[in-house]
Design an enzyme around this catalytic site. Structure first.
Site, PDB file in Angstrom:
ATOM      1  N   LYS A   1       5.885   3.810 -10.623  1.00 34.54           N
ATOM      2  CA  LYS A   1       5.254   3.198  -9.435  1.00 34.54           C
ATOM      3  C   LYS A   1       4.352   4.157  -8.670  1.00 34.54           C
ATOM      4  CE  LYS A   1       8.654  -0.376  -8.820  1.00 34.54           C
ATOM      5  NZ  LYS A   1       9.748  -0.964  -8.052  1.00 34.54           N
TER       6      LYS A   1
ATOM      7  N   ASN B   1       3.785  -1.715  -7.278  1.00 38.54           N
ATOM      8  CA  ASN B   1       4.615  -2.448  -8.244  1.00 38.54           C
ATOM      9  C   ASN B   1       3.851  -3.620  -8.861  1.00 38.54           C
ATOM     10  OD1 ASN B   1       4.697  -4.375  -6.153  1.00 38.54           O
ATOM     11  ND2 ASN B   1       6.761  -5.011  -6.728  1.00 38.54           N
TER      12      ASN B   1
END
Ligand code: NDP
Length: 247
Positions: free
Chosen positions: A35, A56
Site C-alpha cells: 500500500k 488501497n
C-alpha cells in the site's frame, strides 16, 4: 467485469502498476504489503491516500492516468460508527500496528476524536504514523508506545482496542497476550484482520464480554467504495456482504 487476485513481488510493484493501463484494467485493489510502495508509481494521489501515505485502490483514468485512493479510512469509520455511533469522541483507544492498514485506521480514529495510543514493534513506523496523524487532523491526540513496553495496565485503560497488524492472519503470529488476555467487558475490540473464522483476539474478547467488530465489515465497506470509484454506480452492499460471508 472480473476481479482477479494477482500476487506481485516487492521488486515488481512499479512494473505491475505501470502495466495496468496497457492490459486494459479499469483499476486495482492494493493489499499487504504494497500500500505504501505503489504511491511513487501513480500520477495522482487523492486526499486520504496522500494523508495516510497508503493507497488501497487504483483507478485507471482517461488516457491511462493512474489515480490512487484510500477507501480503508472510510471502511474503518463505517464499521466503527455502525457499532459505536458517536460515543468515541475523547475516548482512549489503542491502535496496534503502524503499517498501511494502521495508517488508514489512525486517520479514521483521529477524525472520530479518539484519544489515540499507537503501539508498534518498529519505532520508526510508529513515529511516522504519529507525525502523519498530527498533520492530517490538527488538534488530535496521538502518541506511541513500543510493543515491548505494552502492559496490562495500558490495555485496561482503553475503551477501544484496534488490531491493525497482520498478527492473527492465517500463518502470521498471534496478537500479544498482554492485549488479548486483558480485555474486559465494556471495551470495544476491532480486529481488521479477516479470516474464515473469528480471529483468536475477537473470540477471546467476545468470551470476556467485550463488544467485538470483525474485519469483514471493513473489508466490505472499503470494497464498496472502490466499486463505486471503478464503475460510477452505487455498490450493492448486501450482495457484497453475502459474497464475503460465503468465502
Ligand atoms: P503492513 O505490512 O503494511 O503492516 C503490518 C503491520 O503488522 C506493521 O505494523 C508490523 O509491524 C506489524 N507486524 C507484522 N508482523 C508482526 C509481528 N510478528 N510482531 C509485531 N508486529 C508485527 O500490512 P497492512 O497494514 O497492509 O495489513 C495489516 C493487516 O490488516 C492484514 O492482516 C490485512 O489483511 C488487514 N487489512 C484488513 C482490511 C479490511 O478491510 N478488513 C483492509 C486492510 C488491511 P512493524 O512496523 O514492526 O513491521
Amino acid at each position: 467485469m472480473a476481479y482477479v487476485p494477482l500476487p506481485v513481488r516487492q521488486a515488481d510493484v512499479g512494473a505491475a502498476v505501470k502495466g495496468l493501463a496497457a492490459l486494459g484494467f479499469r483499476g486495482a485493489s492494493v493489499t499487504i504489503p504494497h500500500k505504501g510502495a505503489v504511491l511513487e508509481h501513480l500520477d495522482r494521489v487523492d486526499g486520504d491516500a496522500a494523508l495516510a501515505e497508503a493507497v488501497n485502490t487504483i483507478v485507471v483514468g482517461v488516457g491511462g492516468e493512474l489515480l490512487g485512493y484510500n477507501t480503508d479510512v472510510g471502511g474503518v469509520s463505517a464499521a466503527l460508527v455502525d457499532v459505536c455511533g458517536d460515543t468515541l469522541r475523547g475516548a482512549p483507544g489503542l491502535l496496534l500496528g503502524a503499517g498501511g492498514a494502521a495508517r488508514a485506521a489512525a486517520l479514521a480514529l483521529a477524525r472520530l476524536g479518539v484519544d489515540l495510543t499507537v503501539v508498534n514493534r518498529t519505532a520508526a513506523a510508529a513515529e511516522r504514523l504519529v507525525a502523519l496523524t498530527a498533520a492530517a487532523v490538527p488538534g488530535s491526540a496521538c502518541r506511541w508506545l513500543r510493543l515491548a513496553e505494552l502492559t496490562a495496565a495500558h490495555v485496561a485503560a482503553q475503551r477501544l482496542l484496534v488490531n491493525a497488524t497482520s498478527l492473527g492472519m492465517d500463518g502470521a503470529g498471534k496478537v500479544p497476550a498482554s492485549l488479548a488476555d486483558t480485555v474486559t467487558a465494556g471495551q470495544v475490540v476491532f480486529d481488521v484482520v479477516y479470516t474464515s473464522s473469528e480471529t483468536d483476539l475477537l473470540a477471546q474478547a467476545r468470551a470476556r464480554g467485550a463488544t467485538v467488530i470483525g474485519g469483514l465489515e471493513m473489508l466490505v465497506r472499503q470494497a464498496a467504495a472502490a466499486f463505486e470509484l471503478w464503475t460510477g454506480r452505487p455498490a450493492p452492499l448486501d450482495v457484497m456482504r453475502h459474497a464475503a460471508r460465503q468465502r
